[in-house]
Design an enzyme around this catalytic site. Structure first.
Site, PDB file in Angstrom:
ATOM      1  N   HIS A 118       0.851  -1.203   0.000  1.00 27.24           N
ATOM      2  CA  HIS A 118       0.000   0.000   0.000  1.00 27.24           C
ATOM      3  C   HIS A 118       0.884   1.249   0.000  1.00 27.24           C
ATOM      4  O   HIS A 118       1.961   1.264   0.609  1.00 27.24           O
ATOM      5  CB  HIS A 118      -0.923  -0.003   1.229  1.00 27.24           C
ATOM      6  CG  HIS A 118      -1.981   1.046   1.146  1.00 27.24           C
ATOM      7  ND1 HIS A 118      -1.732   2.356   1.495  1.00 27.24           N
ATOM      8  CD2 HIS A 118      -3.266   1.002   0.716  1.00 27.24           C
ATOM      9  CE1 HIS A 118      -2.840   3.069   1.287  1.00 27.24           C
ATOM     10  NE2 HIS A 118      -3.780   2.265   0.831  1.00 27.24           N
ATOM     11  N   GLU A 145      -3.682   2.516  -7.482  1.00 32.16           N
ATOM     12  CA  GLU A 145      -4.066   3.597  -6.576  1.00 32.16           C
ATOM     13  C   GLU A 145      -3.129   4.782  -6.773  1.00 32.16           C
ATOM     14  O   GLU A 145      -2.067   4.859  -6.119  1.00 32.16           O
ATOM     15  CB  GLU A 145      -3.949   3.125  -5.115  1.00 32.16           C
ATOM     16  CG  GLU A 145      -4.860   1.971  -4.775  1.00 32.16           C
ATOM     17  CD  GLU A 145      -5.221   1.999  -3.288  1.00 32.16           C
ATOM     18  OE1 GLU A 145      -6.411   2.118  -2.997  1.00 32.16           O
ATOM     19  OE2 GLU A 145      -4.316   1.945  -2.442  1.00 32.16           O
TER      20      GLU A 145
END
Ligand code: PEP
Length: 264
Positions: free
Chosen positions: A107, A182
């Site tokens: 992430h 993302e």
């Protein structure tokens, strides 16, 4: 058929008590939608994946188990070693023990705040694929400076090349891989990508992965300021196979609505 992935990342939010309340509301509302015929095929077409904090994974599993075909659990991160003197870390066996079928890897907050490198991420990907039963949700994406220079494709390709290196070493096909695109500039900013630009990047990732690695089931999901107001237009794009939702997943009614609208 590839099931869509509608994933919630709670990050460092919610105690066990909050989680219990959350799932009670989520499941009650879901049953109400079902009663009104508004939820009939959603479970067949998609999975709602929850990345709760690691302190709540086992508790979450107890509550969601009866809905296990549709509601799944994910870890927010894992460590690549199996066990040992790694204070603060959790292993793949530990998350499996709590019912996780997914693990987020790489992430952007891990990369940016905790200095996680692509080399470390590759080790995590290798660990996931050395163990059966967990599908990685590998996060990639460029920051604002890179996008402003229009270098996003090269940047993401470079991330993928290193992060997915273990797939080359693996004999035989990888069964399942989820990539979450993302863009860092879109996370928590209320500035989501334009759906057509998202689709373009997803297609680029899809082509890159398909031509370089052997993967049975590849899904590419989008993350960055996904809301009730933009989920439908994002999901209408052919290469967007789901979403990873941060802020808007923290309210169970909002997130359930996102799940419902993603199937509308
Ligand atoms: C995220 O951090 O993975 C994310 C997508 O956050 P948000 O939805 O809040 O932009």
């Amino acid at each position: 058929m590839k099931k869509k992935i509608i994933a919630a990342n709670f990050k460092m939010n919610k105690t066990n008590r909050d989680i219990e309340e959350y799932f009670n509301t989520f499941v009650n509302n879901m049953n109400e939608f079902k009663g009104k015929g508004l939820f009939e095929n959603i479970g067949l077409n998609s999975e709602a994946v929850f990345a709760t904090p690691c302190t709540s994974l086992c508790e979450s599993y107890k509550i969601i188990k009866p809905y296990g075909d549709f509601i799944k659990l994910s870890a927010q991160d894992i460590y690549f070693e199996k066990n040992g003197a790694y204070t603060g870390e959790i292993s793949i066996d530990m998350i499996k023990d709590c019912g996780c079928e997914y693990a987020i890897v790489g992430h952007s907050e891990r990369r940016r705040i905790f200095n996680e490198t692509d080399e470390t991420i590759a080790k995590k990907m290798s660990a996931v694929y050395s163990s059966e039963g967990v599908t990685p949700i590998l996060c990639v994406g460029e920051n604002k400076e890179v996008r402003e220079k229009d270098m996003q494709y090269d940047f993401v390709k470079k991330q993928l090349k290193t992060d997915l290196e273990p797939l080359k070493a693996k004999s035989g096909k990888v069964y399942s891989l989820i990539i979450a695109y993302e863009p860092v500039w879109a996370i928590g900013t209320d500035l989501p990508i334009r759906p057509e630009d998202g689709d373009k990047m997803h297609r680029f990732i899809y082509d890159y992965v398909r031509s370089n690695y052997e993967v049975d089931e590849l899904r590419i999901i989008y993350g960055g300021s996904v809301k009730e107001s933009n989920i439908k237009e994002l999901m209408d794009e052919p290469y967007i196979n789901g979403v990873l939702v941060g802020g808007a997943s923290l309210d169970p009614s909002v997130f359930l609505n996102i799940v419902r609208l993603s199937n509308a």
